[in-house]
Design a protein around this motif. Structure first.
Motif, short mmCIF file in Angstrom:
data_model
loop_
_atom_site.label_atom_id
_atom_site.label_comp_id
_atom_site.label_asym_id
_atom_site.label_seq_id
_atom_site.Cartn_x
_atom_site.Cartn_y
_atom_site.Cartn_z
N GLY A 238 0.77 -1.21 -0.06
CA GLY A 238 -0.07 0.11 0.01
C GLY A 238 0.73 1.20 -0.02
N LEU A 239 2.22 1.13 -0.17
CA LEU A 239 3.04 2.25 -0.11
C LEU A 239 3.66 2.48 -1.54
CD1 LEU A 239 5.21 1.30 2.90
CD2 LEU A 239 3.00 2.89 2.96
N LYS A 240 4.00 3.68 -1.71
CA LYS A 240 4.80 4.08 -2.94
C LYS A 240 6.10 4.29 -2.69
CE LYS A 240 0.78 7.23 -4.91
NZ LYS A 240 0.60 8.57 -5.27
N GLY A 241 6.73 3.20 -3.28
CA GLY A 241 8.22 2.94 -2.99
C GLY A 241 9.35 3.46 -3.85
N GLY A 242 10.38 3.63 -3.43
CA GLY A 242 11.61 4.16 -4.45
C GLY A 242 12.85 3.29 -3.77
N VAL A 243 13.96 3.29 -4.79
CA VAL A 243 15.18 2.98 -4.45
C VAL A 243 16.22 3.69 -5.11
CG1 VAL A 243 16.48 0.83 -4.96
CG2 VAL A 243 14.14 0.41 -4.38
N ILE A 244 17.39 3.92 -4.22
CA ILE A 244 18.56 4.49 -4.54
C ILE A 244 19.72 3.54 -4.64
CG2 ILE A 244 20.07 6.38 -3.80
CD1 ILE A 244 17.59 8.03 -2.84
N SER A 245 20.29 3.22 -5.72
CA SER A 245 21.46 2.56 -5.74
C SER A 245 22.18 2.55 -6.96
CB SER A 245 20.99 0.99 -5.72
OG SER A 245 22.02 0.08 -5.72
N VAL A 264 21.10 9.03 -8.71
CA VAL A 264 21.97 10.24 -7.73
C VAL A 264 23.32 10.39 -8.48
CG1 VAL A 264 22.94 10.84 -5.60
CG2 VAL A 264 20.70 9.84 -5.67
N GLU A 265 23.50 11.80 -8.86
CA GLU A 265 24.87 12.15 -9.67
C GLU A 265 26.02 11.97 -8.50
OE1 GLU A 265 26.98 15.82 -11.64
OE2 GLU A 265 25.11 16.20 -10.91
N GLY A 266 26.86 11.08 -9.11
CA GLY A 266 27.97 10.75 -8.16
C GLY A 266 27.82 9.48 -7.35
N ALA A 267 26.77 8.77 -7.67
CA ALA A 267 26.69 7.42 -6.96
C ALA A 267 27.56 6.54 -7.91
CB ALA A 267 25.27 6.89 -7.03
N THR A 268 28.91 5.91 -7.23
CA THR A 268 29.70 5.02 -7.79
C THR A 268 29.64 3.74 -7.54
OG1 THR A 268 31.35 5.35 -5.98
CG2 THR A 268 31.24 7.01 -7.83
N GLY A 269 28.87 3.31 -6.46
CA GLY A 269 28.98 1.84 -6.03
C GLY A 269 30.36 1.45 -5.17
N ASN A 270 30.90 2.45 -4.84
CA ASN A 270 32.20 2.03 -3.84
C ASN A 270 32.26 3.24 -2.84
OD1 ASN A 270 34.75 0.98 -3.32
ND2 ASN A 270 35.06 0.54 -5.28
N THR A 273 31.51 6.88 -3.26
CA THR A 273 30.04 7.48 -3.59
C THR A 273 29.38 8.74 -3.06
OG1 THR A 273 27.87 6.35 -4.28
CG2 THR A 273 28.49 6.10 -1.92
N ASN A 274 28.28 9.20 -3.63
CA ASN A 274 27.98 10.49 -3.20
C ASN A 274 26.87 10.03 -1.99
OD1 ASN A 274 26.86 12.91 -2.72
ND2 ASN A 274 25.98 13.16 -4.71
N PHE A 275 27.46 9.83 -0.73
CA PHE A 275 26.62 9.79 0.34
C PHE A 275 25.61 10.75 0.89
CE2 PHE A 275 30.31 7.04 1.19
CZ PHE A 275 29.82 5.51 1.36
N LEU A 276 26.26 11.81 0.72
CA LEU A 276 25.20 12.95 1.07
C LEU A 276 24.03 13.17 0.12
CD1 LEU A 276 24.31 15.24 2.89
CD2 LEU A 276 26.08 16.52 1.71
N GLY A 277 24.47 12.88 -1.29
CA GLY A 277 23.64 13.06 -2.44
C GLY A 277 22.55 11.87 -2.12
N LYS A 278 22.83 10.79 -1.82
CA LYS A 278 21.75 9.70 -1.52
C LYS A 278 20.81 9.95 -0.41
CE LYS A 278 24.12 5.79 -3.57
NZ LYS A 278 24.67 4.26 -3.43
#
Length: 404
Positions: A238-245, A264-270, A273-278
């Motif tokens: 019943g929730l509208k969901g999203g994923v950041i990865s 998210v710009e700067g998301a690298t997978g290491n 990565t852009n922790f703050l941006g996420k």
């Protein structure tokens, strides 16, 4: 009520003598975790069911609330979905890593020196995969370029039932006993050998070696699977969901479940990565974008665990604490929004063995609407164990979260 999952992939670990007998999570400076823990439910849960290999595919599926025993069809098809590959029911997909093999002589006698080819750039990798496509596509096999070292092979009218070893499981080992086994093993091995012949002297690899980097000198096939299907997340919760990865695997789960994928710009997978941006993107989607639930996946601790890089694993945990959790908590408080936050890994990736294990992992469930404290002083592996709370079926933790 807004719901957010803060997932540090591979964050759990074993105790290390170099860290005064502590795990990376225990050793890290985590004032925000520590502030929440006495008022949170802290425990252990099993994300990898018995009989499954301890992969991020199975484990993230569990944390998102999907029973792997019901929905899991393999790792690579999840990534194929994220890459936009249209799959037929008769297709079999395989992850095709660009790896670094070391040694002279026969291919079978070489050593897995680096499962990620030195975290090769996406631009370099794309050129190499497109070069290989011209030479290797055919006979029902098609290569597709992905991100960095992570690529996909689709076998038309393919067969399953192979024994294919993840390359990150055999770092620094000879590949001799880990080569493909099963109905199409010879076909797959021939492709891997041919890729080595084509790549070993490629100009990109000559330049990488000259620059002191690991060459991407072979494909490595693993993670086979077939076209998957997941229950729609909104219909389920019943929730509208999203994923950041930054990882196609997690993006694929999101898309199959009908969730919004949030780039998210700067998301690298290491760890860079852009922790703050996420964190800021999640807060925006929850407070202004109309979403009720956001799953923030951060791959840094896992990649560091695979490389035995204790320092950067601790750094990644501290960034999750100081940039992600702190930013989210303050954003909810400023907005006067009630929220529930789940903090957890998907599986352990111990630095000492450089691969995943299926041990239960610690979780912390916090909400601002009531005190859930159960005796934990911090959020660590031992604190999770000592509370005595244990959830055998990891996929049920989502329901527990939503019932708060």
């Amino acid at each position: 009520m807004k719901y957010v999952v803060v997932l540090g992939d591979g964050m759990a670990d074993y105790k290390l003598s170099a860290l005064q007998g502590k795990t990376c999570l225990e050793y890290a400076h985590t004032p925000n975790f520590d502030e929440l823990a006495p008022h949170a439910e802290v425990g252990l849960f099993r994300t990898v069911p018995n009989g499954f290999k301890p992969g991020s595919d199975v484990a993230n599926m569990s944390v998102m609330g999907f029973d792997p025993a019901k929905y899991y069809t393999g790792r690579s098809p999840l990534e194929a979905v994220a890459m936009g590959i249209e799959l037929k029911d008769t297709d079999v997909t395989l992850r095709a890593n660009l790896v670094t093999l070391a040694g002279d002589g026969a291919y079978e006698d070489m050593t897995m020196a680096d499962y990620s080819a030195g975290e090769i750039t996406t631009a370099e990798a794309r050129e190499l995969i497109n070069y290989l496509k011209k030479e290797l596509d055919g006979d029902g096999l098609t290569l597709y370029p992905g991100v960095s070292y992570r690529h996909c092979l689709v076998a038309e009218n393919g067969k399953t039932g192979h024994d294919l070893t993840p390359p990150h499981d055999i770092s620094d080992r000879k590949i001799t006993t880990y080569l493909p086994k099963g109905p199409c093993a010879q076909k797959y091995l021939a492709l891997m050998k041919k890729s080595h012949e084509l790549l070993k002297d490629h100009p990109i690899n000559r330049a990488r070696v000259a620059a002191g980097k690991n060459p991407a000198n072979s494909l490595w096939l693993w993670g086979e699977g077939t076209k998957p299907g997941l229950e729609n997340f909104n219909a389920k919760t019943g929730l509208k969901g999203g994923v950041i990865s930054a990882v196609d695997l997690v993006k694929g789960i999101a898309l199959l479940a009908g969730m919004k994928f949030i780039p998210v710009e700067g998301a690298t997978g290491n760890y860079d990565t852009n922790f703050l941006g996420k964190a800021e993107a999640a807060a925006h989607e929850l407070l202004e974008g109309g979403l009720d639930y956001v799953y923030i996946h951060m791959e840094g601790p896992d990649e560091c665990g695979h490389h035995g890089d204790t320092g950067h694993k601790i750094f990644s945990i501290e960034q999750i604490d100081g940039l992600v959790v702190k930013t989210l908590k303050e954003a909810f408080e400023r907005a006067g929004e009630d929220y529930c936050m789940l903090i957890c890994p998907d599986h352990p990736t111990p630095c000492t063995i450089k691969t995943h294990v299926s041990d239960p992992v610690p979780y912390m469930l916090y909400t601002n609407v009531k005190d859930l404290g159960n005796g934990a002083k911090r959020y660590t592996e031992d604190e999770g164990k000592n509370t005595g709370v244990f959830i055998e079926k990891g996929y049920t933790l989502l329901d527990r979260m939503l019932q708060i």
